[in-house]
Design a protein around this motif. Structure first.
Motif, PDB file in Angstrom:
ATOM      1  N   PHE A 141       0.963  -1.193  -0.167  1.00 19.15           N
ATOM      2  CA  PHE A 141       0.149   0.018  -0.080  1.00 19.15           C
ATOM      3  C   PHE A 141       0.963   1.144   0.112  1.00 19.15           C
ATOM      4  N   PRO A 142       0.266   2.226  -0.583  1.00 20.82           N
ATOM      5  CA  PRO A 142       1.317   3.619  -0.601  1.00 20.82           C
ATOM      6  C   PRO A 142       1.818   3.872   0.793  1.00 20.82           C
ATOM      7  N   LEU A 143       2.937   4.619   0.876  1.00 24.66           N
ATOM      8  CA  LEU A 143       3.640   4.661   2.372  1.00 24.66           C
ATOM      9  C   LEU A 143       2.592   5.715   3.190  1.00 24.66           C
ATOM     10  N   ALA A 144       2.185   6.617   2.453  1.00 21.72           N
ATOM     11  CA  ALA A 144       1.275   7.638   3.278  1.00 21.72           C
ATOM     12  C   ALA A 144      -0.086   7.019   3.854  1.00 21.72           C
ATOM     13  N   GLN A 145      -0.527   5.995   3.289  1.00 27.30           N
ATOM     14  CA  GLN A 145      -1.453   5.225   3.731  1.00 27.30           C
ATOM     15  C   GLN A 145      -1.138   4.422   4.902  1.00 27.30           C
ATOM     16  N   GLN A 146       0.180   3.956   4.833  1.00 24.67           N
ATOM     17  CA  GLN A 146       0.539   2.789   5.646  1.00 24.67           C
ATOM     18  C   GLN A 146       1.047   3.591   7.038  1.00 24.67           C
ATOM     19  N   ILE A 147       1.504   5.007   7.054  1.00 26.28           N
ATOM     20  CA  ILE A 147       1.791   5.701   7.985  1.00 26.28           C
ATOM     21  C   ILE A 147       0.402   6.009   8.777  1.00 26.28           C
ATOM     22  N   THR A 148      -0.624   6.183   8.046  1.00 24.85           N
ATOM     23  CA  THR A 148      -2.103   6.633   8.713  1.00 24.85           C
ATOM     24  C   THR A 148      -2.441   5.579   9.595  1.00 24.85           C
ATOM     25  N   TYR A 149      -2.210   4.293   8.830  1.00 27.18           N
ATOM     26  CA  TYR A 149      -2.886   3.150   9.525  1.00 27.18           C
ATOM     27  C   TYR A 149      -2.123   2.621  10.972  1.00 27.18           C
ATOM     28  N   ARG A 150      -0.484   3.044  10.708  1.00 23.34           N
ATOM     29  CA  ARG A 150       0.114   2.657  11.798  1.00 23.34           C
ATOM     30  C   ARG A 150      -0.141   3.733  13.121  1.00 23.34           C
ATOM     31  N   TYR A 151      -0.295   4.878  12.815  1.00 25.54           N
ATOM     32  CA  TYR A 151      -0.688   5.978  13.612  1.00 25.54           C
ATOM     33  C   TYR A 151      -1.991   5.159  14.509  1.00 25.54           C
ATOM     34  N   PHE A 152      -2.792   5.102  13.886  1.00 30.51           N
ATOM     35  CA  PHE A 152      -4.058   4.648  14.713  1.00 30.51           C
ATOM     36  C   PHE A 152      -3.894   3.368  15.304  1.00 30.51           C
ATOM     37  N   VAL A 153      -3.602   2.541  14.628  1.00 30.11           N
ATOM     38  CA  VAL A 153      -3.166   0.905  15.173  1.00 30.11           C
ATOM     39  C   VAL A 153      -2.408   1.251  16.452  1.00 30.11           C
ATOM     40  N   GLY A 154      -1.280   2.182  16.202  1.00 30.33           N
ATOM     41  CA  GLY A 154      -0.476   2.683  17.656  1.00 30.33           C
ATOM     42  C   GLY A 154      -1.053   3.236  18.595  1.00 30.33           C
ATOM     43  N   ARG A 155      -2.185   4.217  18.315  1.00 28.08           N
ATOM     44  CA  ARG A 155      -2.930   4.763  19.300  1.00 28.08           C
ATOM     45  C   ARG A 155      -3.913   3.544  20.108  1.00 28.08           C
ATOM     46  N   LYS A 156      -4.376   2.576  19.259  1.00 27.80           N
ATOM     47  CA  LYS A 156      -5.146   1.701  19.804  1.00 27.80           C
ATOM     48  C   LYS A 156      -4.424   0.538  20.844  1.00 27.80           C
ATOM     49  N   ALA A 157      -3.396   0.373  20.452  1.00 21.99           N
ATOM     50  CA  ALA A 157      -2.384  -0.483  20.929  1.00 21.99           C
ATOM     51  C   ALA A 157      -1.933   0.081  22.669  1.00 21.99           C
ATOM     52  N   MET A 158      -1.775   1.446  22.337  1.00 16.35           N
ATOM     53  CA  MET A 158      -1.649   2.446  23.456  1.00 16.35           C
ATOM     54  C   MET A 158      -2.663   2.085  24.690  1.00 16.35           C
ATOM     55  N   PHE A 159      -4.187   2.262  24.003  1.00 14.31           N
ATOM     56  CA  PHE A 159      -5.177   2.141  24.995  1.00 14.31           C
ATOM     57  C   PHE A 159      -5.454   0.964  25.483  1.00 14.31           C
TER      58      PHE A 159
END
Length: 396
Positions: A201-219
């Motif tokens: 997938f385009p890198l920009a989309q991967q960055i957005t995805y990992r940002y949100f998944v990272g936040r979920k993992a934090m919670f």
């Protein structure tokens, strides 16, 4: 041209882009963020009659709903605009289902779905009773697109609609975070993590995805995963995207601190996040009074970012650092509970008693932050002779 042309010219131009499979231009012509929405020639009280029969189906439906939405937006009727945009997305779903062995219309899907989310957000603000229901309904429309893409598994890799999955997942993650329905993220994350296109997938989309998944993992208190996802997002985010890097760091910094890694002051200064600096100093020194002061002073920032409870967990690290100071000062492996109690009182917890102190120590032992045990008979903490206070980075 479309910013000034007639309605008939607009329809002809849109149809030409459709017939030539020019997805990028078609998406632009059906975007609520393009200049053509200001063209008053495209507004009419009888759009359906003017469009029907002038172009192929289901493109005619898509144009009708798009122009009806534009008209509603021109008078700031966001609820009406939302309903038309929702129907526009449904028409695009029918288009996607009709198209076999091709994915050139993914650009159009991305555009109408993004516009739906943005219009739904505005409609939410106008309806005090909605409480997230409009956005949740919008998410159902986005899921309809996602299902069409996910089901396209017999087409060649270069033509498959599965390449559009991550864009939709990112839109859905934004919605679910906004309405606080994080449990709905799980199946989406599972679908992407098991996708053969995960790294394509385009890198920009991967960055957005990992940002949100990272936040979920934090919670979810999965700090190792949160660190991995958020670090990827930060390291790969364009160096000029200061705003986005700051946003990622707002979550990455407390995660790193919980893992025992303290940020440098120059980093916090660079990204205007000095709210964390006094917190870093207080946690390092085990200064509980100062932590309370910092949290009070920057309460609105921590609450707005949704990290107040995460930051509060740093008190546990501060307890560990304070008790380590006591251990080093006493220079013995058998420390009286009263010594820890006195340290807590010096740091502002004047009402703490022996039982509460024992409870704090017991929790630190249970978490592995202190190696040892409590001798309740002698009211002492007996710590390990080797590595009594393991580095926090080794615990997760």
């Amino acid at each position: 041209m479309m910013a000034t042309g007639t309605l008939n010219q607009y329809i002809q131009y849109v149809e030409r882009m459709f017939r030539t499979a020019n997805g990028e231009n078609l998406a632009r012509l059906l975007s609520l963020r393009d200049d053509h929405i200001n063209n008053k020639n495209l507004r009419s009280s009888d759009i359906a009659t003017l469009v029907e029969g002038n172009c192929v189906a289901p493109l005619d439906e898509i144009i009708i709903y798009h122009l009806c939405c534009v008209q509603a937006l021109s008078v700031k009727d966001f609820m009406e605009a939302y309903h038309h945009q929702s129907q526009c997305v449904a028409a695009v779903v029918r288009l996607l289902q009709a198209q076999k062995e091709e994915n050139w219309s993914l650009s159009l899907m991305y555009t109408v779905c993004l516009d739906l989310r943005l219009v739904a957000q505005k409609a939410e603000l106008c309806d005090a009773q909605s409480n997230g229901k409009i956005l949740e309904k919008a998410a159902e429309s986005l899921l309809a697109c996602f299902r069409v893409c996910a089901a396209d598994n017999r087409t060649a890799d270069e033509d498959t609609k599965r390449l559009g999955m991550l864009n939709l997942v990112n839109q859905l993650l934004k919605v679910y975070f906004r309405i606080n329905k994080l449990h709905l993220c799980k199946p989406l994350i599972r679908a992407i993590d098991s996708s053969p296109f995960k790294d394509q997938f385009p890198l920009a989309q991967q960055i957005t995805y990992r940002y949100f998944v990272g936040r979920k993992a934090m919670f979810d208190s999965d700090y190792r995963s949160a660190d991995e996802y958020l670090s990827f997002a930060f390291q790969n985010c364009h160096h000029q995207s200061i705003k986005n890097k700051r946003l990622i760091l707002t979550y990455l910094i407390p995660v790193k601190m919980l893992l025992g890694f303290m940020p440098a002051k120059r980093l916090l200064h660079k990204y205007d996040l000095l709210q964390f600096w006094d917190l870093v100093t207080a946690v390092k020194n085990g200064n509980l009074r100062e932590i309370d002061h910092v949290m009070e002073e920057h309460e609105s920032f921590f609450i707005r970012a949704g990290i107040y409870l995460i930051v509060e967990k740093l008190k546990i690290t501060a307890y560990r650092n304070l008790f380590r100071k006591v251990y080093l000062a006493e220079n013995t492996h058998q420390i009286d509970i009263v010594s820890f109690q006195a340290a807590l009182q010096i740091m502002g917890q004047v009402d703490v008693d022996s039982d509460e102190t024992q409870c704090i120590v017991a929790n630190l032992i249970y978490d592995g932050k202190i190696k040892g045990y409590i001798s309740y008979q002698h009211k002492k903490v007996v710590v390990s002779k080797q590595n009594a206070f393991p580095p926090l980075s080794s615990l997760y």
